[in-house]
Design an enzyme around this catalytic site. Structure first.
Site, mmCIF file in Angstrom:
data_model
loop_
_atom_site.group_PDB
_atom_site.id
_atom_site.type_symbol
_atom_site.label_atom_id
_atom_site.label_comp_id
_atom_site.label_asym_id
_atom_site.label_seq_id
_atom_site.Cartn_x
_atom_site.Cartn_y
_atom_site.Cartn_z
ATOM 1 N N ARG A 174 11.830 -0.531 -18.695
ATOM 2 C CA ARG A 174 10.960 0.261 -19.556
ATOM 3 C C ARG A 174 9.831 -0.557 -20.188
ATOM 4 N NH1 ARG A 174 11.212 5.334 -20.948
ATOM 5 N NH2 ARG A 174 10.086 6.109 -22.766
ATOM 6 N N SER A 216 25.904 -31.738 -18.780
ATOM 7 C CA SER A 216 25.264 -30.441 -18.530
ATOM 8 C C SER A 216 24.231 -30.096 -19.583
ATOM 9 C CB SER A 216 26.323 -29.336 -18.476
ATOM 10 O OG SER A 216 27.227 -29.560 -17.435
ATOM 11 N N GLN A 269 26.950 -33.403 -27.883
ATOM 12 C CA GLN A 269 26.759 -32.928 -26.516
ATOM 13 C C GLN A 269 25.568 -31.985 -26.444
ATOM 14 O OE1 GLN A 269 29.312 -30.104 -23.758
ATOM 15 N NE2 GLN A 269 30.217 -32.156 -23.769
ATOM 16 N N SER A 284 5.222 16.206 -28.238
ATOM 17 C CA SER A 284 6.519 16.823 -28.501
ATOM 18 C C SER A 284 6.895 17.708 -27.320
ATOM 19 C CB SER A 284 6.473 17.662 -29.782
ATOM 20 O OG SER A 284 7.632 18.468 -29.900
ATOM 21 N N HIS A 344 4.513 2.206 -54.210
ATOM 22 C CA HIS A 344 5.667 3.098 -54.354
ATOM 23 C C HIS A 344 5.406 4.473 -53.743
ATOM 24 C CE1 HIS A 344 7.267 0.098 -57.177
ATOM 25 N NE2 HIS A 344 6.057 0.096 -57.700
#
Length: 467
Positions: free
Chosen positions: A16, A113, A237, A287, A161
């Protein structure tokens, strides 16, 4: 060779949010599984180069190995991993299968690794930042700067607000995000430069490399220099996780800025506000049941992506914890970091597209300003009265606003009727009277501040573009 229809993939990032071919081509270059293994091969190649410089292996062996790593494919590594059940051992085996017996001993020589894994991850995140993340964000930043500059004198009602406050300009509104996004771009650049690697062995104490080098940390520095990286100050490590944690935090906090910008723009598209609008193609549908709707889908999508990827920062904090010299509790979670980066890039590219066609409705901006235009003078009136000695200016003006609401008269009409205010009003300067008469001019230095923000980031972007 594994071939799948993209619409049979599991992640929405694939089927997507990466459907735009040009964006997908950019993403996969740095963030795909093929890219991950490619960066690991780069680390193995850098190791061999320095072994040859140090005369540990013959130059012709190094040359042979360097040619071979160019041809290793992700498919053969995955096929080998079916047998080894270990990804890096599979990578090493694939290299060794292609080289002479003389060269085989020098593949992965003295390393563990996560010398390869952590170094490769740091390298690709650093390059992704420089080549993809920062250029994309700078493109969006420049769009916002142009919009802020164009609208720096467009008077708009300020909102706090969810309520009408005092005036600003639309350019000032956008300049907030010029500043915030600019700061995040700068932070991403800084944190990407701090990403570190390691060539320090199984527990980080250089046990294996010390068999061959008196100063194995210098050998490590040489290998990492081949990749444009530096070593962490103390690795076990794994590389100290805070380097990646801080980098991803800079990505996630930038995502938050994009989400906040999108939320503000989404609200400005509300039917009762309608000060801006997204461009709609002639065949686009808002819509499935209401043909008249034109939803702010792009801004909503950005906020939705942020909601998905922001909580993943908690995982990065959890990945800071690794018992003793290392455990495997980040082996799965660490592989999802590229998705966070793709999420941010998808959001930024979407905003670039929508801002390139943003429509500003100046009539509605003016209409919304006019709704409470008469009450705007309450703040400057109260402050001016106080400055000229009124003992309770705030209360006096508060009562006036109530009277205006009840009487139907405007606040400005009531002011000259109040005998107790006349002595103070007579002392107002011409400029102060002008602001009370024309609330549109009560914008402080919104335009000037907008210009200053733009100029600041014009200078900084020249530097950031070279990160």
């Amino acid at each position: 060779m594994i071939r799948r229809n993209i619409f049979e993939n599991i992640s929405p990032l694939d089927h997507r949010y990466s459907l735009r071919e040009e964006e997908y081509q950019d993403y996969k270059k740095y963030l795909s599984e093929k890219a991950r293994i490619g960066y690991q091969l780069q680390v193995e190649a850098a190791l061999v180069k320095v072994l040859a410089k140090r005369e540990i292996c013959p130059a012709e062996v190094a040359g042979e190995l360097l040619e071979v790593v160019k041809d290793i494919t992700v498919e053969e590594v995955y096929q080998e991993e079916k047998k080894t059940r270990h990804d890096i051992r599979a990578l090493v085996n694939c290299i060794q299968k292609r080289v002479s017996d003389q060269a085989k001993p020098y593949v992965h020589f003295t390393t563990t690794s996560f010398d390869i894994v952590d170094t490769a991850n740091s390298l690709r995140l650093k390059e992704t930042s420089r080549e993809l993340i920062i250029p994309t964000l700078i493109k969006l930043e420049k769009m916002l700067m142009d919009l802020a500059d164009r609208e720096k004198e467009t008077v708009q009602i300020g909102r706090t607000h969810g309520q009408h406050a005092v005036p600003v300009t639309f350019g000032f509104t956008i300049a907030e995000y010029v500043s915030r996004l600019g700061n995040r771009i700068e932070e991403i650049g800084k944190k990407s430069q701090l990403l570190r690697g390691k060539i320090a062995g199984a527990v980080g104490a250089y046990n294996a490399s010390h068999l061959f080098f008196d100063e194995p940390d210098e050998f490590e520095a040489e290998v990492l220099a081949e990749l444009g990286l530096k070593a962490g100050s103390h690795s076990t490590q794994i590389v100290e996780p805070e380097y990646v944690t801080d980098f991803v935090h800079s990505i996630v906090s930038c995502f938050g800025v994009l989400a906040n910008l999108s939320d503000d723009m989404r609200h400005l598209q509300r039917s009762e506000i309608a000060e801006v609008g997204e461009y709609f193609d002639k065949d686009q549908v808002g819509s499935s049941t209401m043909p008249h709707k034109r939803n702010p889908i792009n801004y909503e999508n950005v906020k939705s992506l942020w909601k998905e990827f922001m909580p993943r920062m908690i995982t990065l904090y959890q990945d800071q914890i690794s018992e003793h010299q290392r455990d495997l509790t980040n082996s799965a979670s660490g592989r999802f970091i590229p998705e966070i980066v793709v999420g941010l890039l998808s959001a930024a590219n979407r905003l670039i597209r929508v801002f390139s066609k943003l429509a500003v409705d100046y009539d509605n901006i003016k209409k919304n300003f006019t709704l409470n235009k008469e009450m705007i003078v309450a703040e400057p009136l109260y402050i001016l009265l106080a400055s000229y000695g009124h003992p309770d200016a705030h209360e006096a003006v508060r009562r006036l606003t109530l009277e205006a609401q009840e009487s139907g008269k405007t606040l400005r009409e009531l002011i000259p009727e109040k005998d107790e205010l006349k002595a103070y009003l007579e002392r107002f300067t011409a400029r102060q009277r002008e602001i009370l008469a024309n609330p549109e001019e009560y914008t402080g230095i919104a335009g000037k501040k907008t210009e200053a923000v733009i100029q600041k980031w014009q200078k900084k972007l020249k530097i950031l573009g070279g990160v």
